[in-house]
Design a protein around this motif. Structure first.
Motif, PDB file in Angstrom:
ATOM      1  N   PRO A  62       0.804  -1.231   0.000  1.00  0.00           N
ATOM      2  CA  PRO A  62       0.000   0.000   0.000  1.00  0.00           C
ATOM      3  C   PRO A  62       0.834   1.277   0.000  1.00  0.00           C
ATOM      4  CG  PRO A  62      -0.916  -1.562   1.546  1.00  0.00           C
ATOM      5  CD  PRO A  62       0.407  -2.116   1.093  1.00  0.00           C
ATOM      6  N   PHE A  63       2.042   1.220   0.533  1.00  0.00           N
ATOM      7  CA  PHE A  63       2.900   2.409   0.553  1.00  0.00           C
ATOM      8  C   PHE A  63       3.495   2.701  -0.821  1.00  0.00           C
ATOM      9  CE2 PHE A  63       3.174   0.920   5.023  1.00  0.00           C
ATOM     10  CZ  PHE A  63       2.557   2.015   5.605  1.00  0.00           C
ATOM     11  N   THR A  64       3.456   1.718  -1.718  1.00  0.00           N
ATOM     12  CA  THR A  64       3.990   1.905  -3.068  1.00  0.00           C
ATOM     13  C   THR A  64       2.881   2.135  -4.093  1.00  0.00           C
ATOM     14  OG1 THR A  64       3.995  -0.469  -3.521  1.00  0.00           O
ATOM     15  CG2 THR A  64       5.997   0.467  -2.540  1.00  0.00           C
ATOM     16  N   GLY A  65       1.650   2.308  -3.639  1.00  0.00           N
ATOM     17  CA  GLY A  65       0.538   2.586  -4.529  1.00  0.00           C
ATOM     18  C   GLY A  65      -0.235   1.356  -4.968  1.00  0.00           C
ATOM     19  N   ASN A  66       0.054   0.202  -4.396  1.00  0.00           N
ATOM     20  CA  ASN A  66      -0.638  -1.045  -4.749  1.00  0.00           C
ATOM     21  C   ASN A  66      -1.579  -1.406  -3.603  1.00  0.00           C
ATOM     22  OD1 ASN A  66      -1.429  -3.501  -5.735  1.00  0.00           O
ATOM     23  ND2 ASN A  66       0.547  -4.495  -5.465  1.00  0.00           N
ATOM     24  N   SER A  67      -2.701  -0.697  -3.524  1.00  0.00           N
ATOM     25  CA  SER A  67      -3.662  -0.919  -2.449  1.00  0.00           C
ATOM     26  C   SER A  67      -4.697  -1.948  -2.869  1.00  0.00           C
ATOM     27  CB  SER A  67      -4.362   0.389  -2.089  1.00  0.00           C
ATOM     28  OG  SER A  67      -3.419   1.315  -1.607  1.00  0.00           O
ATOM     29  N   PRO A  68      -5.286  -2.643  -1.899  1.00  0.00           N
ATOM     30  CA  PRO A  68      -6.332  -3.615  -2.252  1.00  0.00           C
ATOM     31  C   PRO A  68      -7.588  -2.904  -2.735  1.00  0.00           C
ATOM     32  CG  PRO A  68      -6.147  -3.421   0.125  1.00  0.00           C
ATOM     33  CD  PRO A  68      -5.026  -2.620  -0.464  1.00  0.00           C
ATOM     34  N   THR A  69      -8.292  -3.548  -3.678  1.00  0.00           N
ATOM     35  CA  THR A  69      -9.555  -2.987  -4.136  1.00  0.00           C
ATOM     36  C   THR A  69     -10.717  -3.500  -3.303  1.00  0.00           C
ATOM     37  OG1 THR A  69      -9.819  -4.755  -5.753  1.00  0.00           O
ATOM     38  CG2 THR A  69      -8.735  -2.754  -6.504  1.00  0.00           C
ATOM     39  N   GLY A  70     -10.507  -4.600  -2.593  1.00  0.00           N
ATOM     40  CA  GLY A  70     -11.532  -5.167  -1.724  1.00  0.00           C
ATOM     41  C   GLY A  70     -11.342  -4.719  -0.289  1.00  0.00           C
ATOM     42  N   ASN A  71     -11.978  -5.419   0.611  1.00  0.00           N
ATOM     43  CA  ASN A  71     -11.936  -5.099   2.030  1.00  0.00           C
ATOM     44  C   ASN A  71     -10.587  -5.515   2.625  1.00  0.00           C
ATOM     45  OD1 ASN A  71     -12.369  -4.769   4.744  1.00  0.00           O
ATOM     46  ND2 ASN A  71     -14.266  -5.948   4.803  1.00  0.00           N
ATOM     47  N   PRO A  72      -9.778  -4.558   3.113  1.00  0.00           N
ATOM     48  CA  PRO A  72      -8.474  -4.904   3.676  1.00  0.00           C
ATOM     49  C   PRO A  72      -8.573  -5.796   4.921  1.00  0.00           C
ATOM     50  CG  PRO A  72      -8.673  -2.532   3.354  1.00  0.00           C
ATOM     51  CD  PRO A  72     -10.001  -3.128   3.075  1.00  0.00           C
ATOM     52  N   LEU A  73      -9.611  -5.595   5.728  1.00  0.00           N
ATOM     53  CA  LEU A  73      -9.780  -6.419   6.920  1.00  0.00           C
ATOM     54  C   LEU A  73      -9.996  -7.882   6.538  1.00  0.00           C
ATOM     55  CD1 LEU A  73     -10.054  -6.682   9.972  1.00  0.00           C
ATOM     56  CD2 LEU A  73     -12.490  -6.185   9.706  1.00  0.00           C
ATOM     57  N   GLU A  74     -10.830  -8.104   5.538  1.00  0.00           N
ATOM     58  CA  GLU A  74     -11.063  -9.473   5.079  1.00  0.00           C
ATOM     59  C   GLU A  74      -9.766 -10.100   4.547  1.00  0.00           C
ATOM     60  OE1 GLU A  74     -14.065 -11.859   2.028  1.00  0.00           O
ATOM     61  OE2 GLU A  74     -13.891  -9.683   1.896  1.00  0.00           O
ATOM     62  N   PHE A  75      -8.992  -9.322   3.802  1.00  0.00           N
ATOM     63  CA  PHE A  75      -7.711  -9.807   3.291  1.00  0.00           C
ATOM     64  C   PHE A  75      -6.785 -10.222   4.431  1.00  0.00           C
ATOM     65  CE2 PHE A  75      -3.263  -8.987   2.318  1.00  0.00           C
ATOM     66  CZ  PHE A  75      -3.077  -9.800   1.212  1.00  0.00           C
TER      67      PHE A  75
END
Length: 122
Positions: free
Chosen positions: A56-69
């Motif tokens: 996420p710090f490099t711009g590759n954030s999840p598109t879904g729910n981060p908590l579920e991941f």
């Protein structure tokens, strides 16, 4: 989550799972090969945890729910360790099958994590 790394992890987990499950069903006890495969899956999951923290710090954030991941990732990281511990305590053929089932479950969970990270809309 890096897709190529996820696919490598899925392939390794599936191969280790099939190897251990078939070995157990053939009556073999836990060996360095079956437990080593599960240990390799665990090392790859630890690498995935590091990647998931940095991505996420490099711009590759999840598109879904981060908590579920993260629930999937932490749960998946516990499965091979629990399977190995079981196999070290109970040296029977069924513990080898359990290690295989744990690795196969990790492969399925990794695919779901990839879907959460790349496909879903938040």
């Amino acid at each position: 989550m890096i897709p190529w790394l996820a696919y490598v992890e899925i392939a390794v987990a599936a191969a280790a799972g099939l190897l251990a499950a078939v070995s157990g069903l053939l009556g073999r006890r836990p060996s360095d090969l079956t437990l080593g495969g599960a240990a390799l899956v665990e090392v790859l999951l630890i690498a995935q945890i590091v990647v998931a923290i940095v991505a996420p710090f490099t711009g590759n954030s999840p598109t879904g729910n981060p908590l579920e991941f993260w629930v999937y990732l932490v749960s998946a990281a516990l499965l091979p360790a629990a399977g190995i511990a079981w196999a070290l305590v109970d040296r029977g053929r069924w513990s080898t099958v359990i290690v295989g089932i744990a690795c196969l479950a990790v492969a399925i969970m990794l695919y779901r994590m990839l879907v959460i990270w790349t496909v879903q809309q938040a």
